[in-house]
Design an enzyme around this catalytic site. Sequence first.
Site, short mmCIF file in Angstrom:
data_model
loop_
_atom_site.label_atom_id
_atom_site.label_comp_id
_atom_site.label_asym_id
_atom_site.label_seq_id
_atom_site.Cartn_x
_atom_site.Cartn_y
_atom_site.Cartn_z
CB SER A 1 36.47 -31.23 2.26
OG SER A 1 35.50 -32.26 2.19
CE1 TYR B 1 34.09 -28.47 6.00
CE2 TYR B 1 33.09 -30.24 4.73
CZ TYR B 1 34.20 -29.66 5.33
OH TYR B 1 35.42 -30.29 5.23
#
Length: 309
Positions: free
Chosen positions: A181, A194
């Site tokens: 990501s 995250y």
Amino acid sequence: MDPAVTTTVLLVPCVVVITAGLFYLYGMVVGLLSKTSVRNKVVVITDALSGLGKECASVFHKGGARLILCGKSWEKLEGLADDLASASDPTKTFPPKLVLLDFGDMDSMPEVIAEILECYGCLDILILNSSLKVKAPAQSVSLEMDKLLMDNNYFGPATLAKGVLPSMISRRTGHLLLVNSIQGKLTVPFRTTYAASKHAVQAFFDCLRAEVEEYGISVSTISHTFISSSASGKAASSKSICGYCQKPLGVSPDEAVAEIVKTLSNKRKEVVIAPSLPKVAIYARSFFPNVFFAVMAAGVKNAAAFEKM
């Protein structure tokens, strides 16, 4: 008839035809690259059941790769293998090997690594596309969830990469490709653990790249905003990191796979798939950190005010 109108009427069909031709040529190039870069190669996809994983499996299977498809559900893996077999020429493709893989169960990793290496006795390409996401205020995320996120997004991929490295080093060839990501480079509020896991795995493979280069092993990272579930890459708009602008459009699975194919072919070390705003934010974080932090804080306040309306 007005000459300008006539010109416009004539130009529009030409533009349409030329655009269609360019898209056709692009598809041909991507197909050719996929065949030349993966034909007869042993390719592992860690999450073959995701939208991106299925698209990778389809493109690489048709390209003649020896696929090892991993996932958490045996039944779904078998269904995917059947779909691939029915959509391809069996004389030009290899039946996929299936391996159960759950990064949330780190105790099973030694057996998983051994099973992957036993499939063909070696490994050419490892595509790490597994991910677990959580969005919540930091104080509401439990330690158990923190550990689960780190296992899925960092410890799992790192352990698998280290497990297959000896085989690649002995053959002095291989390609490790991490689909990460953009939050491995850019932090966003309400995604503390995250983002931490994505930063950790990005750093791991950045370090690893220099360590294994002398053995002829390539390490690539592809960072995206998010993978859309739709083919067009469109997603419902929502509050973004700014708190007042809409979320950038996501990357469709086929667009992401096209980038993966190109990266495997040209061995590019780092790729960022994102609109201009997130890319600017990455540079702003590095060169103007105080401005970046202020924008993030303002976004959180603006989002809170918006929710009260």
